[in-house]
Each structure stands twice: as structure tokens, then as C-alpha cells.
Design a protein around this motif. Structure first.
Motif, short mmCIF file in Angstrom:
data_model
loop_
_atom_site.label_atom_id
_atom_site.label_comp_id
_atom_site.label_asym_id
_atom_site.label_seq_id
_atom_site.Cartn_x
_atom_site.Cartn_y
_atom_site.Cartn_z
N GLY A 148 0.80 -1.21 0.00
CA GLY A 148 0.00 0.00 0.00
C GLY A 148 0.84 1.26 0.00
N GLN A 149 0.14 2.37 0.09
CA GLN A 149 0.77 3.69 0.05
C GLN A 149 0.59 4.38 1.40
OE1 GLN A 149 2.37 4.40 -2.90
NE2 GLN A 149 1.69 2.33 -3.39
N ILE A 150 1.63 5.02 1.86
CA ILE A 150 1.59 5.75 3.13
C ILE A 150 1.37 7.22 2.82
CG2 ILE A 150 2.89 6.41 5.19
CD1 ILE A 150 4.44 3.76 4.89
N ILE A 151 0.31 7.78 3.38
CA ILE A 151 -0.06 9.18 3.17
C ILE A 151 0.06 9.91 4.50
CG2 ILE A 151 -1.79 10.76 2.25
CD1 ILE A 151 -0.89 8.58 0.28
N ALA A 152 1.09 10.75 4.63
CA ALA A 152 1.29 11.51 5.87
C ALA A 152 0.58 12.86 5.76
CB ALA A 152 2.77 11.73 6.12
N VAL A 153 -0.17 13.23 6.78
CA VAL A 153 -0.80 14.55 6.85
C VAL A 153 0.01 15.36 7.85
CG1 VAL A 153 -2.91 15.85 7.30
CG2 VAL A 153 -3.05 13.56 6.30
N TYR A 154 0.64 16.43 7.37
CA TYR A 154 1.63 17.13 8.19
C TYR A 154 1.54 18.64 8.00
CZ TYR A 154 6.18 18.78 9.83
OH TYR A 154 7.17 19.47 10.49
N SER A 155 1.91 19.36 9.05
CA SER A 155 2.09 20.80 8.96
C SER A 155 3.16 21.19 9.97
CB SER A 155 0.80 21.56 9.27
OG SER A 155 1.05 22.96 9.28
N PRO A 156 4.07 22.09 9.60
CA PRO A 156 5.09 22.52 10.56
C PRO A 156 4.54 23.46 11.62
CG PRO A 156 5.33 23.71 8.50
CD PRO A 156 4.28 22.67 8.27
N LYS A 157 3.26 23.83 11.49
CA LYS A 157 2.63 24.72 12.47
C LYS A 157 1.35 24.09 12.97
CE LYS A 157 1.04 29.48 13.19
NZ LYS A 157 -0.19 29.07 13.92
N GLY A 158 1.12 24.17 14.28
CA GLY A 158 -0.11 23.65 14.85
C GLY A 158 -1.31 24.51 14.49
N GLY A 159 -2.49 23.95 14.67
CA GLY A 159 -3.71 24.71 14.43
C GLY A 159 -4.17 24.74 13.00
N THR A 160 -3.56 23.94 12.13
CA THR A 160 -3.96 23.95 10.72
C THR A 160 -5.05 22.93 10.40
OG1 THR A 160 -2.15 22.42 10.21
CG2 THR A 160 -1.71 24.77 9.93
N GLY A 161 -5.43 22.12 11.38
CA GLY A 161 -6.51 21.15 11.16
C GLY A 161 -6.04 19.79 10.68
N LYS A 162 -4.82 19.39 11.07
CA LYS A 162 -4.26 18.11 10.61
C LYS A 162 -5.14 16.93 10.95
CE LYS A 162 -0.21 18.59 12.62
NZ LYS A 162 -0.93 17.80 13.59
N SER A 163 -5.53 16.83 12.20
CA SER A 163 -6.28 15.64 12.63
C SER A 163 -7.63 15.56 11.94
CB SER A 163 -6.46 15.66 14.16
OG SER A 163 -5.21 15.60 14.81
N ILE A 299 2.39 30.46 6.55
CA ILE A 299 3.07 30.58 5.26
C ILE A 299 4.59 30.58 5.45
CG2 ILE A 299 3.41 32.06 3.24
CD1 ILE A 299 0.50 33.04 3.71
N LYS A 300 5.03 31.31 6.47
CA LYS A 300 6.47 31.36 6.77
C LYS A 300 7.00 29.98 7.13
CE LYS A 300 7.81 32.11 10.73
NZ LYS A 300 8.22 31.29 11.91
N ASN A 301 6.27 29.26 7.96
CA ASN A 301 6.72 27.92 8.36
C ASN A 301 6.74 26.95 7.18
OD1 ASN A 301 6.84 29.02 10.87
ND2 ASN A 301 5.51 27.54 11.87
N ILE A 302 5.76 27.07 6.30
CA ILE A 302 5.73 26.22 5.12
C ILE A 302 6.94 26.48 4.24
CG2 ILE A 302 4.54 25.85 2.91
CD1 ILE A 302 3.25 24.31 5.12
N ARG A 303 7.27 27.75 4.04
CA ARG A 303 8.43 28.09 3.22
C ARG A 303 9.70 27.48 3.81
NH1 ARG A 303 8.04 33.30 3.28
NH2 ARG A 303 9.55 33.64 4.95
N GLN A 304 9.84 27.55 5.13
CA GLN A 304 11.02 26.98 5.78
C GLN A 304 11.03 25.46 5.66
OE1 GLN A 304 10.74 28.61 9.74
NE2 GLN A 304 11.89 30.46 9.19
#
Length: 417
Positions: A148-163, A299-304
Motif C-alpha cells: 500500500g501507500q503511506i499518506i502523511a498529513v503534516y504541517s510545521p505549524k499547529g492549528g492547521t486542522g491536521k487531525s 506561510i512562513k513555516n511552510i516556506r522553511q
């Protein structure tokens, strides 16, 4: 327009006048053709197998075999056909049952001509997209076809609605044509929220696997994981942060590899961190759903993170940048963000804070509770995108270091490159 280019529609309803009225509504749609009409669920299944329609308009209440059962049979035997369910009743339970059966949309009778035609075109577009995905999937290497395929849901900043996105995405992948096997892993090891998202009460967590890490097999996985009503399997995070500290990066790698052998899609909710356990998930992932909001700090965290991802060897195919909580009221345009971070936004998910919070508090993912909500549609479209562009190998990803030389921490790893 040539007959072969038209959307082929099968109408199913136990009332003859309703069948005729629906046919009349579609008569003036130049891109559609009614290729059959059925009065019962069993007749619908038989005709669907014979004429292979693009779209089935299915009444939910019929005497011998209801629309739910007929839809399940059609989706199993004619997987390229899309079903639109119809009913005079629009209760949430009907919507949920129709979606779980495989219906792509739910219309409440009486249906207007514009709404009917628009719905048919939308599900037909999804059907065509799915067919392209199937062709792409047939190109995978023989070795990876068995895993199968592993799909990670990630954000370098909390509060983006990952879960919330991980939960809804897992259900959306399960609802794709083909009855795929899907599991959801809560790898937010210190403060996991997936149990809340699905209202699951279970004492079994990933710790029950790590304590027997050398004995992982299908039976042990099934024993520890919880089966949700949507038929996805859920592996919960540790019960408390102290237990979470006991789960190592090696544990995470081993568990994900075991799950990959048993499931078509392994969706993983992650921590907003660069800890070894999180990096183990990102390294193993075939796709990383990278969540961003329109806040400048996000946006800043995503760029980094994109800069770090390049150093780690993650290529653009591995990263699926998704704008969550998208709302034009924030005053920042998507094209401005793309220019700033030098990366395209692959998908957008709308902003509906009240509905999302209510769904979380009830423990029912929005895509099940309100399948026609725009957020649910956005997540479903993301699922189609993910399923159609699944990576077949870890091409471009950072090669695994020998275990004895594995550095500790992200920045220690980067300095060794």
C-alpha cells in the motif's frame, strides 16, 4: 455531439411517472442520453451490468431491493459507474447510508432540471478522473503493486486542522470506487486526537504493537486496531504523553511497514515537529499532504519546511501542498502565496469552523455527517488526487542511513549531508 461522447444515464425508480419525468428533464441536455430505465433494484443491477452506464439515478426506497443494496451491488460489479441517490427524505441517516454504499451524491425529490443535470455532470467528471487514475496506477512496478501507500498529513505549524483533515481523508479514500483497504494511524504520539475525531473508546494503542514489535503480523494488527463504522481501521496514539515517549522512530518505521503490507492506504496524522518519530513518518511516506492556512506565520513555516524538504531529498511529487480553511476574506491571494513560497497549491479545502467543530464534538467526520457540504466535496477531491498520483517508490527521497550511524535529530541529519 456523437452518441459515444454523451453521458449515458440509467434511471431507477419504482414509480413509472417519476422515471418518465426524469427522462423528460434530461431530454434537452445535449451531452446526456438515457440508455435505460429500471423499476426495481434487482433490475437496476442487471441493466447496469449489461449496458455499463456512466451514471445511475437511483431511488432509495424500492420494494424488492432498496437503493442502498442496489448501489452496493453495482459498485461491486460495475465499478466504473457512478451513482446519484434520490429520495423524498433528506435525513442525515439516509445521506450517511447512501455515501457508505458508494453513492457520489444525494438529491432530495422533487429534483429540478438544472440541479439534476449539474449533479450528473459532476459525478461523470469524477468518473473520468478516476479512470485516468486507474490507468496511472497500472504503471506501478510489480513490487509495489503488492503493497500500500503511506499518506502523511503534516504541517510545521499547529492549528492547521491536521487531525480533522486526516480523519476525513481516510474516510474519503475508503469511499473511492474499488473498496480499498484503508487504515488511519495517530502518530501524534504525545497528544493524539484521532480517538476524539471518531468517538472511539479503546484501551488498545500503538504501545500494544511496540511491546511486541518483533511479532507483528496480520492477526496482531487486527487485534490492536479499532474498526470504525466507515470500515476504516484506526490505530490510536498512546493514552498519555509518558507512554508516547516510549515509542521510538524505529518502532514507527516497523509499524508503518507492517501496515503497508496489509492496507491499500495508510493515512498518518503527525505531530507539528521535527522529532525523529515524525521524520520517520515523513521519510516513509509516499505522499505528504502538507497543510497550510492563510496566516502569515503558517506561510512562513511552510516556506522553511520546503527548504528543509529539499535538503532531505523530498521531490515535488512527494509533497501535496493543501490550503486548508481557505477563505477569500483573509485578503491574501493564493497566487501571491505560491509566488512567495515558490510552490504550487495542489488543492484547497474551504473554511467552515462551526460545522467542523460541531463534527469534532460529535465524533463524526464531516464527510460522513454532511457528505454534500463543500468541505466534504473538497476532501473527496483531495482523495481522488491522492489516489491518482500515488508514488510507486521513494524516488528522490533521502536514502536510509545504516542503523548504527543514524544521527539523532533533524539538524544533526542535515549537517551530515
Amino acid at each position: 455531439m456523437a452518441e459515444s461522447d454523451k453521458i449515458r444515464v440509467l434511471i431507477v425508480d419504482d414509480i413509472a411517472d417519476t422515471r418518465d419525468n426524469l427522462e423528460k428533464l434530461l431530454f434537452f441536455e445535449k451531452d446526456m442520453q438515457v440508455v435505460g430505465k429500471a423499476a426495481t433494484g434487482r433490475e437496476a443491477v442487471t441493466q447496469a451490468k449489461q449496458i455499463q452506464p456512466d451514471v445511475v439515478l437511483m431511488d432509495i426506497n424500492m420494494p424488492d431491493m432498496d437503493g442502498i443494496a442496489a448501489t452496493e451491488a453495482i459498485m461491486a460489479q460495475v465499478p466504473n459507474t457512478q451513482v446519484i441517490m434520490m429520495s423524498v427524505q433528506g435525513e442525515t441517516d439516509y445521506l450517511r447510508r447512501a455515501m457508505l454504499a458508494g453513492a457520489r451524491q444525494f438529491l432530495t425529490k422533487p429534483v429540478g432540471g438544472d440541479e439534476l443535470a449539474s449533479s450528473i455532470r459532476e459525478v461523470y467528471r469524477l468518473q473520468q478522473t478516476q479512470r485516468r487514475f486507474v490507468v496511472a496506477a497500472q504503471q506501478v512496478e510489480e513490487h509495489d503493486q503488492s503493497t500500500g501507500q503511506i499518506i502523511a498529513v503534516y504541517s510545521p505549524k499547529g492549528g492547521t486542522g491536521k487531525s480533522a483533515i486526516a480523519s476525513n481523508l481516510a474516510v474519503a479514500l475508503k469511499l473511492l470506487p474499488g473498496n480499498r483497504k484503508v487504515c488511519l494511524v495517530d502518530a501524534s504520539l504525545l497528544f493524539g486526537d484521532i480517538a476524539v475525531m471518531f468517538n472511539i473508546n479503546s484501551s488498545k494503542t500503538i504501545n500494544d504493537l511496540t511491546s511486541r514489535i518483533d511479532d507483528l503480523d496480520k492477526e496482531l494488527l487486527n487485534d490492536v486496531m479499532t474498526t470504525h463504522a466507515s470500515q476504516i481501521k484506526v490505530l490510536l496514539a498512546p493514552a498519555n504523553p509518558q507512554m508516547g515517549e516510549l515509542v521510538t522512530a524505529d518502532h514507527v518505521r516497523t509499524v508503518l511497514e507492517a501496515l503497508r503490507r496489509e492496507y491499500d492506504y495508510v493515512v498518518v496524522d503527525t505531530q507539528s515537529s521535527f522529532q525523529d518519530q515524525t521524520m520517520a513518518v515523513l521519510d516513509a511516506a509516499h505522499r505528504i499532504v502538507l497543510l497550510m492556512t492563510m496566516e502569515l506565520s503558517s506561510i512562513k513555516n511552510i516556506r522553511q519546511f520546503l527548504e528543509v524538504a529539499e535538503l532531505l531529498g523530498y521531490n515535488d511529487e512527494k509533497l501535496v501542498l493543501v490550503l486548508n480553511k481557505a477563505d477569500a476574506k483573509f485578503g491574501i491571494r493564493v497566487d501571491q502565496v505560491e509566488a512567495n513560497i515558490q510552490h504550487k497549491v495542489a488543492a484547497q479545502i474551504g473554511n467552515a469552523p462551526f460545522e467542523m467543530v460541531n463534527a469534532i464534538n460529535r465524533g463524526v467526520p464531516l464527510i460522513i455527517d454532511q457528505p454534500r457540504h463543500q468541505i466534504s466535496i473538497d476532501v473527496a477531491n483531495l482523495a481522488y488526487l491522492i489516489s491518482g498520483t500515488t508514488r510507486t517508490s521513494r524516488e528522490g527521497a533521502r536514502p536510509q542511513q545504516p542503523k548504527k550511524e543514524e544521527p539523532k535529530g533533524l539538524f544533526a541529519r542535515l549537517t551530515k549531508r
